[in-house]
Motif scaffolding. Structure first.
Motif, PDB file in Angstrom:
ATOM      1  N   LEU A 392       5.763 -16.691 -19.910  1.00 53.18           N
ATOM      2  CA  LEU A 392       5.477 -17.351 -19.041  1.00 53.18           C
ATOM      3  C   LEU A 392       5.321 -17.183 -17.369  1.00 53.18           C
ATOM      4  O   LEU A 392       5.419 -17.991 -16.780  1.00 53.18           O
ATOM      5  N   GLY A 395       2.526 -19.097 -13.762  1.00 53.76           N
ATOM      6  CA  GLY A 395       2.633 -20.343 -13.911  1.00 53.76           C
ATOM      7  C   GLY A 395       1.240 -21.204 -13.663  1.00 53.76           C
ATOM      8  O   GLY A 395       0.790 -22.049 -14.056  1.00 53.76           O
ATOM      9  N   CYS A 399      -0.536 -18.078 -19.603  1.00 48.79           N
ATOM     10  CA  CYS A 399       0.745 -18.300 -20.317  1.00 48.79           C
ATOM     11  C   CYS A 399       0.433 -18.190 -21.815  1.00 48.79           C
ATOM     12  O   CYS A 399      -0.309 -19.114 -22.439  1.00 48.79           O
ATOM     13  N   MET A 455       4.247 -26.757 -17.966  1.00 48.29           N
ATOM     14  CA  MET A 455       5.497 -26.377 -19.322  1.00 48.29           C
ATOM     15  C   MET A 455       5.758 -27.402 -20.323  1.00 48.29           C
ATOM     16  O   MET A 455       5.461 -27.093 -21.371  1.00 48.29           O
ATOM     17  N   TYR A 459       4.394 -27.014 -23.921  1.00 48.70           N
ATOM     18  CA  TYR A 459       5.447 -26.898 -24.918  1.00 48.70           C
ATOM     19  C   TYR A 459       4.980 -27.778 -26.153  1.00 48.70           C
ATOM     20  O   TYR A 459       4.962 -27.476 -27.584  1.00 48.70           O
ATOM     21  N   ALA A 483      10.619 -19.432 -17.178  1.00 47.46           N
ATOM     22  CA  ALA A 483      10.722 -19.736 -18.789  1.00 47.46           C
ATOM     23  C   ALA A 483      11.842 -20.939 -18.792  1.00 47.46           C
ATOM     24  O   ALA A 483      11.963 -21.111 -19.967  1.00 47.46           O
ATOM     25  N   PHE A 486      11.115 -24.458 -20.472  1.00 47.30           N
ATOM     26  CA  PHE A 486      10.580 -24.230 -21.709  1.00 47.30           C
ATOM     27  C   PHE A 486      11.846 -23.764 -22.543  1.00 47.30           C
ATOM     28  O   PHE A 486      11.551 -24.469 -23.842  1.00 47.30           O
TER      29      PHE A 486
END
Length: 581
Positions: A392, A395, A399, A455, A459, A483, A486
């Protein structure tokens, strides 16, 4: 000397005697090639003829010049390499159509045909060995001495680089120092309607070097399979096939078309490179098998000059192993200055070791060969246990999440899913955009709305994807950069068991990268998505002097995120192997 199946070639014999006396040091690869030549001498079905060799040498010294117009005096190495091409022959029986002398019709008769043995020559030698001039000597000889109409090409990573082979021939035409070139250059190129006797017979035109007597042509071609396949080229020279960032097997493409002719010739000359291409590495593995005698390829000549060890750099008397023309085409002082520069300028060290001494040491290396990046047929791993890896770190761009499914026979099924923002996608160049659209159509790349990736949206989409496919994610390896949010949500919803932080660096990456390379070589990574193939093809590793590897991530346009995520998944799998029993 008449044709003989017992004679020792003149220039090879002199070279071999000098090696035995210890006057010329040779590396292990040249020694293996000498063993192959000794086998040709002992083979009673292979004949040596010195007349074509001497004719080629006489033509070059009489007619050709150096790039600056100076007289060309054939080097001993040129004679040695050329003798391999022009000196060896064999005979085969073939049915040939013979028309009736007194009328129509005819019949087939069996005739014994003399054929040149060598069709391919690989020349890997240090920078400054006059490789391009050697190519020029071969090209010019076939165009002007062969009475048949020949199509000849020269290619290199760039068109300008390929023109270095053409340039000495242009100079020789301008100078016209020998009787043949004086005759061929008499007349005017503009005379297209008058008597043919007043027209020029050999000239440099916008097509290339043209011989108007025979219709033969030497032209420059781009180093691309699309531009090289399907040609009926009698002579092809490929320059710097190891130095440039070339991912295609251009030698194979040229040979497919050239093999339509009986006596084609392909000469591939290059020095070593720091960023080596996948096809080049594969070809070198094939050459090593030939040199070791693992499979016979008597139609291939291989002159592979290099130092046997990095320790020999401190011994100037061993430098001839890497460049046999040292002291003739390039001075010892130039090499000495490069050695001193390598010691004091680490940034230049890799290039000097590769280009001057044939040692591809520390530096950028394409990690997976072309064959290893070919995807498999479609597979479905729904409902199976897997290890998930996440990268990740970008950004505002890719990703990526990769799933590794351990299979009973030691192989791993691979699936990947990547995310990109809509803004980044719209800013892509047209060529790259079309590539990304291919990933989108196969379902491996998801474009998310917005300027940067959210994120939490990533997810939720990934969680839905895992639920739809029924993936049983038993461990999760992740790069900690960017990260935290997440991973915290993943831990709260799925539990903290099996979550492994993978810190990037040679210390962490070297061992798993080596193991993944072994798996890919044995074709035990079963991926069926173009995105994974694309990332593996872009994957470059940096190797330090201790042999430790790490992924090189600075090239923003060449994505390797799926490989990084696969490495994270593999590390998590190794740390939680009990969960898969």
């Amino acid at each position: 000397m008449a044709l003989s199946n017992t004679a020792v070639p003149k220039y090879y014999g002199a070279f071999r005697d000098a090696v035995i006396r210890g006057e010329i040091p040779v590396c292990r690869e040249i020694e293996m090639e000498m063993n192959r030549i000794d086998e040709l001498i002992a083979d009673r079905g292979i004949y040596y003829d010195d007349r074509p060799v001497e004719g080629w040498i006489a033509y070059c010294e009489e007619e050709l010049t150096l790039t600056d117009g100076g007289n060309l005096v054939m080097l001993d190495t040129f004679k040695l390499w050329g003798e391999q091409i022009f000196g060896w022959y064999y005979f085969e029986e073939r049915e040939v159509w013979e028309p009736n002398p007194n009328g129509p019709g005819g019949h087939f008769v069996v005739k014994t045909i003399k054929k040149r043995l060598i069709n391919k020559q690989y020349l890997i030698v240090g920078r400054g060995a006059a490789k391009s001039l050697y190519d020029s000597c071969i090209q010019s000889y076939f165009e002007n001495i062969d009475t048949s109409t020949t199509h000849q090409i020269t290619t290199a990573p760039t068109m300008k680089q390929a023109e270095e082979v053409i340039q000495p021939i242009k100079t020789a035409i301008t100078r016209a120092k020998g009787p043949l070139f004086r005759f061929l250059t008499e007349g005017s190129l503009q005379n297209t309607t008058g008597a043919k006797a007043n027209r020029v017979k050999l000239a440099s035109t916008k097509k290339g070097i043209e011989n108007f007597f025979t219709g033969s042509l030497i032209e420059v071609r781009p180093m691309s399979i699309d531009k090289l396949q399907g040609l009926r080229t009698k002579v092809s020279t490929i320059d710097e096939w190891l130095s440039g960032d070339v991912r295609e097997d251009v030698v194979g493409a040229i040979e497919q078309g050239a093999s339509k002719l009986d006596d084609y010739l392909i000469i591939a000359t290059s020095s070593e490179g720091t960023v080596r291409n996948g096809s080049g590495d594969t070809i070198k593995m094939e050459l090593m098998k030939i040199l070791k005698g693992e499979y016979p390829a008597i139609n291939t000549s291989i002159w592979w000059y290099k130092l046997d060890s990095i320790d020999e750099i401190s011994e100037p008397n061993k430098w001839l192993k890497a460049n046999p023309n040292l002291g003739k085409t390039v001075t010892f002082e130039v090499y000495q200055r490069d050695v001193e520069r390598a010691e004091n300028a680490p940034a230049a060290r890799n290039d000097i070791l590769a280009k001057r001494f044939g040692l591809p040491m520390e530096g950028y290396t394409y990690y997976f060969t072309y064959e290893e990046t070919l995807k498999y047929r479609k597979r479905d791993f729904s409902g199976m246990p897997c290890s998930m890896g996440g990268d990740l770190s970008r950004g505002d761009d890719f990703c990526d999440f990769t799933f590794m499914f351990p299979l009973p026979n030691g192989t791993f099924g691979i699936k990947t899913r990547a995310y990109i923002s809509d803004l980044t996608f719209r800013k892509l160049p047209s060529a790259m955009r079309s590539k990304y659209e291919q990933f989108i159509s196969e379902g491996s790349l998801i474009v998310m709305e917005g300027t940067v990736l959210d994120m939490m949206q990533v997810y939720e989409d990934l969680d839905n994807h895992v639920a739809e496919r029924g993936y049983d994610v038993r461990c999760f390896g992740y790069d900690p950069y960017n990260a935290k949010e997440f991973v915290e949500r993943w831990a709260s919803e799925n539990g903290s068991f099996g979550i492994e932080k993978v810190i990037q660096g040679a210390k962490t990456e070297s061992v798993p990268l080596g193991e993944l390379k072994k798996l890919s070589e044995e074709r035990m990574l079963l991926f069926d998505e173009e995105l994974m193939s694309f990332c593996m093809g872009n994957c470059i590793t940096i190797t330090d002097t201790n042999g430790n590897r790490k992924l090189y991530k600075k090239r923003g346009d060449q994505k390797i995120d799926a490989v990084a995520a696969m490495m994270d998944a593999y590390i998590a799998y190794k740390l939680n192997r009990d969960a898969f029993e």
